[in-house]
Write a protein that holds these residues in place. Structure first.
Motif, PDB file in Angstrom:
ATOM      1  N   ALA A 200      38.981  45.921  43.280  1.00 13.52           N
ATOM      2  CA  ALA A 200      37.969  46.734  42.598  1.00 13.52           C
ATOM      3  C   ALA A 200      38.254  46.831  41.095  1.00 13.52           C
ATOM      4  O   ALA A 200      37.337  46.731  40.267  1.00 13.52           O
ATOM      5  N   ASN A 201      39.523  47.011  40.731  1.00 15.60           N
ATOM      6  CA  ASN A 201      39.885  47.056  39.309  1.00 15.60           C
ATOM      7  C   ASN A 201      39.589  45.724  38.624  1.00 15.60           C
ATOM      8  O   ASN A 201      39.158  45.686  37.469  1.00 15.60           O
ATOM      9  N   ALA A 202      39.799  44.635  39.361  1.00 14.15           N
ATOM     10  CA  ALA A 202      39.610  43.301  38.776  1.00 14.15           C
ATOM     11  C   ALA A 202      38.139  42.957  38.565  1.00 14.15           C
ATOM     12  O   ALA A 202      37.815  42.114  37.733  1.00 14.15           O
ATOM     13  N   ILE A 203      37.233  43.601  39.331  1.00 16.14           N
ATOM     14  CA  ILE A 203      35.804  43.303  39.152  1.00 16.14           C
ATOM     15  C   ILE A 203      35.062  44.410  38.413  1.00 16.14           C
ATOM     16  O   ILE A 203      33.833  44.407  38.358  1.00 16.14           O
ATOM     17  N   SER A 204      35.801  45.381  37.846  1.00 21.78           N
ATOM     18  CA  SER A 204      35.128  46.403  37.038  1.00 21.78           C
ATOM     19  C   SER A 204      34.625  45.761  35.750  1.00 21.78           C
ATOM     20  O   SER A 204      35.287  44.899  35.162  1.00 21.78           O
ATOM     21  N   SER A 205      33.442  46.162  35.323  1.00 14.84           N
ATOM     22  CA  SER A 205      32.832  45.529  34.144  1.00 14.84           C
ATOM     23  C   SER A 205      33.665  45.753  32.883  1.00 14.84           C
ATOM     24  O   SER A 205      33.622  44.932  31.965  1.00 14.84           O
ATOM     25  N   SER A 206      34.458  46.828  32.840  1.00 11.82           N
ATOM     26  CA  SER A 206      35.309  47.049  31.659  1.00 11.82           C
ATOM     27  C   SER A 206      36.391  45.972  31.580  1.00 11.82           C
ATOM     28  O   SER A 206      36.657  45.421  30.507  1.00 11.82           O
TER      29      SER A 206
ATOM     30  N   PHE B 269      41.627  38.472  36.228  1.00 13.95           N
ATOM     31  CA  PHE B 269      41.735  37.123  36.776  1.00 13.95           C
ATOM     32  C   PHE B 269      40.457  36.697  37.500  1.00 13.95           C
ATOM     33  O   PHE B 269      40.318  35.539  37.888  1.00 13.95           O
ATOM     34  N   LEU B 270      39.501  37.634  37.662  1.00 14.34           N
ATOM     35  CA  LEU B 270      38.223  37.305  38.311  1.00 14.34           C
ATOM     36  C   LEU B 270      37.073  37.175  37.306  1.00 14.34           C
ATOM     37  O   LEU B 270      35.910  37.163  37.694  1.00 14.34           O
ATOM     38  N   LYS B 271      37.425  37.031  36.036  1.00 16.60           N
ATOM     39  CA  LYS B 271      36.406  36.801  35.011  1.00 16.60           C
ATOM     40  C   LYS B 271      35.692  35.464  35.285  1.00 16.60           C
ATOM     41  O   LYS B 271      36.325  34.475  35.641  1.00 16.60           O
ATOM     42  N   ASP B 272      34.358  35.471  35.149  1.00 17.89           N
ATOM     43  CA  ASP B 272      33.536  34.255  35.338  1.00 17.89           C
ATOM     44  C   ASP B 272      33.622  33.702  36.763  1.00 17.89           C
ATOM     45  O   ASP B 272      33.539  32.492  36.960  1.00 17.89           O
ATOM     46  N   LYS B 273      33.777  34.579  37.753  1.00 22.79           N
ATOM     47  CA  LYS B 273      33.903  34.118  39.140  1.00 22.79           C
ATOM     48  C   LYS B 273      32.694  34.461  40.013  1.00 22.79           C
ATOM     49  O   LYS B 273      32.735  34.249  41.227  1.00 22.79           O
ATOM     50  N   ILE B 274      31.632  35.008  39.435  1.00 23.08           N
ATOM     51  CA  ILE B 274      30.447  35.346  40.228  1.00 23.08           C
ATOM     52  C   ILE B 274      29.906  34.090  40.922  1.00 23.08           C
ATOM     53  O   ILE B 274      29.820  33.018  40.322  1.00 23.08           O
ATOM     54  N   ASN B 275      29.555  34.254  42.194  1.00 22.34           N
ATOM     55  CA  ASN B 275      29.039  33.170  43.050  1.00 22.34           C
ATOM     56  C   ASN B 275      30.077  32.083  43.345  1.00 22.34           C
ATOM     57  O   ASN B 275      29.717  30.975  43.754  1.00 22.34           O
ATOM     58  N   GLU B 276      31.351  32.417  43.120  1.00 22.71           N
ATOM     59  CA  GLU B 276      32.424  31.500  43.499  1.00 22.71           C
ATOM     60  C   GLU B 276      33.174  32.057  44.710  1.00 22.71           C
ATOM     61  O   GLU B 276      33.230  33.269  44.932  1.00 22.71           O
ATOM     62  N   LYS B 277      33.757  31.161  45.486  1.00 20.40           N
ATOM     63  CA  LYS B 277      34.507  31.568  46.681  1.00 20.40           C
ATOM     64  C   LYS B 277      35.891  32.040  46.255  1.00 20.40           C
ATOM     65  O   LYS B 277      36.684  31.270  45.734  1.00 20.40           O
ATOM     66  N   ILE B 278      36.159  33.325  46.465  1.00 19.62           N
ATOM     67  CA  ILE B 278      37.463  33.868  46.069  1.00 19.62           C
ATOM     68  C   ILE B 278      38.276  34.326  47.277  1.00 19.62           C
ATOM     69  O   ILE B 278      39.487  34.510  47.169  1.00 19.62           O
ATOM     70  N   PHE B 279      37.597  34.557  48.422  1.00 18.43           N
ATOM     71  CA  PHE B 279      38.273  34.930  49.658  1.00 18.43           C
ATOM     72  C   PHE B 279      38.078  33.828  50.687  1.00 18.43           C
ATOM     73  O   PHE B 279      37.281  32.914  50.498  1.00 18.43           O
ATOM     74  N   SER B 280      38.793  33.957  51.807  1.00 17.74           N
ATOM     75  CA  SER B 280      38.584  33.037  52.918  1.00 17.74           C
ATOM     76  C   SER B 280      37.224  33.317  53.564  1.00 17.74           C
ATOM     77  O   SER B 280      36.601  34.353  53.316  1.00 17.74           O
ATOM     78  N   ASP B 281      36.767  32.386  54.389  1.00 17.73           N
ATOM     79  CA  ASP B 281      35.492  32.565  55.095  1.00 17.73           C
ATOM     80  C   ASP B 281      35.521  33.845  55.933  1.00 17.73           C
ATOM     81  O   ASP B 281      36.570  34.298  56.363  1.00 17.73           O
TER      82      ASP B 281
ATOM     83  N   THR C 261      46.615  37.815  35.145  1.00 20.90           N
ATOM     84  CA  THR C 261      47.000  36.569  35.807  1.00 20.90           C
ATOM     85  C   THR C 261      46.805  36.604  37.325  1.00 20.90           C
ATOM     86  O   THR C 261      46.740  35.561  37.969  1.00 20.90           O
ATOM     87  N   GLY C 262      46.750  37.829  37.886  1.00 19.94           N
ATOM     88  CA  GLY C 262      46.665  37.966  39.336  1.00 19.94           C
ATOM     89  C   GLY C 262      48.020  37.971  40.025  1.00 19.94           C
ATOM     90  O   GLY C 262      48.093  38.023  41.252  1.00 19.94           O
TER      91      GLY C 262
END
Length: 198
Positions: free
Chosen positions: A10-16, A24-36, A134-135
């Motif tokens: 949640a902290n990593a996807i906050s708009s701030s 580390f999740l910047k520019d990751k919208i519509n990308e696969k970040i978790f397993s199926d 960095t994650g």
């Protein structure tokens, strides 16, 4: 412990964090970040939910968001101020999430515990070893050694480490979700983390 992983997400996807470029999740919208089959939902209208609310801190109406669908990141948590920086409309998440949870997985708790011959069942972590840029993740841990589904003996003073980019893709969830807090998760198994200690 699984709640802590979800809180870091949640902290990593906050708009701030996104607008500052410190996630580390910047520019990751519509990308696969978790397993199926991994779904993450923020649902503000759960009856008697500890995080339930009709509006965020800016007075923007809140609606249910399926933040992750089948492993794919669909939304950031957007407030008005940072949304303008990102050219995104607020989705009522000023002040953070409401009732955030991993949806149930497809196997039972017992099958999850039996899914590997040796598992460290973590009951407590020590320290704040998360680098959002960095994650990277590294914390002290306490728990139990599980062999072939049987709790053998307690372990402590170990360190568990990994990187969230890989950890997210190696998560398997049981089907034992319970709503006790504002952040909830079923039992979580993360394969391939580094464990150090005697």
């Amino acid at each position: 412990i699984a709640k802590g992983v979800l809180s870091t997400f949640a902290n990593a996807i906050s708009s701030s964090s996104i607008s500052r470029g410190t996630s580390f999740l910047k520019d990751k919208i519509n990308e696969k970040i978790f397993s199926d089959n991994i779904n993450v939902i923020d649902k503000p209208d759960i009856v008697k939910g500890l995080g339930s609310k009709s509006f965020d801190l800016e007075g923007v109406k809140t609606n249910t968001l399926k933040l992750v669908e089948d492993g794919i990141l669909k939304y950031y948590l957007v407030d008005t101020y940072n949304g303008k920086k990102l050219n995104l409309k607020s989705n009522g998440r000023c002040g953070g999430t409401s009732n955030l949870y991993f949806d149930n997985g497809k196997i039972s708790y017992k099958d999850l515990i039996n899914s590997n011959s040796r598992i460290i069942y973590v009951t407590e972590t020590i320290g704040h070893g998360t680098n959002l840029v960095t994650g990277d993740y590294s914390v002290g841990a306490t728990g139990f050694l599980v062999e072939n589904g049987e709790f053998k003996y307690p372990v402590n003073e170990i360190t568990i480490a990994g990187n969230f980019n890989e950890m997210f893709k190696n998560i398997t969830l049981a089907n034992d979700l319970e709503f006790r807090y504002s952040i909830n998760s079923p039992t979580m198994f993360i394969e391939g983390m580094t464990v150090a200690g005697k």
